[in-house]
Structure formats: structure tokens, C-alpha cells
Design an enzyme around this catalytic site. Structure first.
Site, short mmCIF file in Angstrom:
data_model
loop_
_atom_site.label_atom_id
_atom_site.label_comp_id
_atom_site.label_asym_id
_atom_site.label_seq_id
_atom_site.Cartn_x
_atom_site.Cartn_y
_atom_site.Cartn_z
N GLY A 1 0.77 -1.24 0.00
CA GLY A 1 0.00 0.00 0.00
C GLY A 1 0.80 1.28 0.00
N LYS B 1 6.66 -0.84 -13.59
CA LYS B 1 8.03 -1.30 -13.41
C LYS B 1 8.37 -2.36 -14.45
CE LYS B 1 8.94 -3.80 -9.72
NZ LYS B 1 9.21 -4.03 -8.28
N TRP C 1 2.31 2.85 -2.49
CA TRP C 1 1.97 3.73 -3.60
C TRP C 1 0.60 4.38 -3.35
CZ3 TRP C 1 3.65 2.37 -9.23
CH2 TRP C 1 5.05 2.23 -9.27
N ASP D 1 3.58 -1.54 -9.69
CA ASP D 1 4.93 -1.84 -9.19
C ASP D 1 5.09 -3.35 -9.05
OD1 ASP D 1 7.49 -1.15 -8.22
OD2 ASP D 1 6.83 -1.30 -6.14
#
Length: 233
Positions: free
Chosen positions: A80, A188, A82, A148
Site C-alpha cells: 500500500g 516497473k 503507492w 509496481d
């Protein structure tokens, strides 16, 4: 709420970790790196759930996609970090008077601790109908899709590279289904040579595609981030 700190006044001492019986050398090295990582210490001091929060923070400082009023979707959002960055930046709590209120939706296949201002969906974004479910929750399209995510490491660099590229491609396909025109996709990837096809697709779908390694990304890591802005729809 997370606090900004400069890190000044912290002891600059390198922590050494002894190899305990039953612990692999690689685990000891990872633990030592974590204990000596300034971003890990900053995350703890600032109240973030992980050092990865600084990656999206630094990317947004450069590309400014987390704007007040934006509807943001975080794929693979656990734990969590981000989400913690996105909530205040898009004004998801409506605390900034005179600015539009945004939405932050986290999606993950595992339970994520609740976070004020973020709505968390326990689901697999790869499942059929996941995009329709998200649209129903949002009441429309998203302005930002970010990820991510990384596939579980196999220990083989090229295999891991191919896995994360495949995951990023899947995230991009999901983004194509839920983004509004002009939207942003952030994800990513791992440098390794197989990302050319992904780059070509993104350049067709977005006005600008940048590849960047934020300062918070470890220098010895092959990870980098693709930031695609101006979704053509």
C-alpha cells in the site's frame, strides 16, 4: 499522514549482520542491505508501508500525473505504499478545499490493510471482466494506471526479465481498457532486452513514453520504470 523528513541527524553507521545458523548467505546479505538502506529508514520515519513509496513519489515529482481530482488505479497494490502517496496528491480525502476530489483504487489478489482515502478491491486484474468491475466501481474510466508488480523471482535473471515484461504487458493491456484519453500508465520493468515490443506498443498508444530509474530504485537493481503519458484512446 506521512511526514517529510530530511534524514538529517541520523547515525551514519553501517549495520553488520551475522550469518545465523540455518539462514542462507543471500538472506543475510538482503537483511544487511535492508538495515543499511536510507530509504528503508526514511519510510519508517515517514510512516510509509515500504521504501517503494519513494519511487512513485519521485516519478510524480518529475511527470506530475497524480493531480487533484485524478482517478488512480494501482495494480498489485500491496502493501500500500503507492496508495499512501496517491491519496493526498489526488485529494482523495477531499481535505484540500477548492481542489477537485480524486479517487484511488487499489487492486490485489491478497488482503491489504485498509487505508483512508483508498478503495481496495480483492481481485485478480487478469480475470475476465476485471476491467468492467473496475469501471463499475469508478463509475467510468481512470486517469492513471500504475503498477509496481514483479513476478516471483526464479533466481535466473533472463527468466525473471521475461516474466516481469509479460506482467507489465498484461498491466498495459488492462490500462488500454480502462484509461481515459490523455491518461497515464506507469509500470516497473527490468532492463534486459525483451522490452522492445512493449515499448513499440506503448509508443503507438501514448503520445510520450519515457524510461526512467528514480533515485529510490537501488543502483544495483535492473529495474526501471516506464512512464507513458497522453493515452490516445
Amino acid at each position: 499522514m506521512a511526514r517529510n523528513t530530511s534524514g538529517r541527524g541520523e547515525r551514519d553507521l553501517k549495520v553488520k549482520v551475522k550469518t545465523a545458523r540455518g539462514r542462507k548467505l543471500s538472506s543475510t546479505r538482503w537483511l544487511q542491505r535492508q538495515l543499511n538502506d536510507p530509504y528503508v529508514r526514511r519510510a519508517k520515519a515517514d510512516g510509509y508501508r515500504g521504501r517503494a513509496a519513494y519511487k512513485i513519489l519521485e516519478l510524480d515529482e518529475k511527470y506530475h500525473f497524480l493531480k487533484p481530482g485524478a482517478r488512480v488505479v494501482d495494480l498489485g497494490c500491496a502493501p500500500g505504499g503507492w496508495l499512501q502517496v496517491a491519496v493526498p496528491r489526488v485529494n482523495a480525502l477531499g481535505e484540500k478545499s477548492g481542489q477537485p476530489k480524486g479517487r484511488v483504487i487499489g487492486i490485489d489478489i491478497q488482503e491489504v490493510d485498509p487505508l483512508p482515502g483508498a478503495e481496495i478491491l480483492l481481485m485478480d486484474f487478469l480475470e475476465e471482466g476485471a476491467d468492467e468491475r473496475l469501471r463499475a466501481v469508478l463509475g467510468g474510466s481512470a486517469d492513471v494506471v500504475m503498477s509496481d508488480m514483479a513476478a516471483k523471482s526464479s533466481g535466473h535473471r533472463q527468466t525473471d526479465h521475461l516474466r516481469i515484461i509479460a506482467l507489465c504487458e498484461a498491466a498495459a493491456e488492462f490500462a488500454f481498457e480502462v484509461l481515459d484519453p490523455g491518461g497515464t500508465f506507469v509500470a516497473k520493468v527490468l532492463a534486459g532486452g525483451a522490452e522492445g515490443e512493449l515499448q513499440a506498443i506503448l509508443k503507438q498508444k501514448f503520445e510520450k513514453v519515457a524510461n526512467v530509474k528514480p533515485p529510490a530504485s537501488r543502483s544495483d537493481s535492473a529495474e526501471k520504470f516506464v512512464v507513458a503519458t497522453g493515452f490516445r484512446g
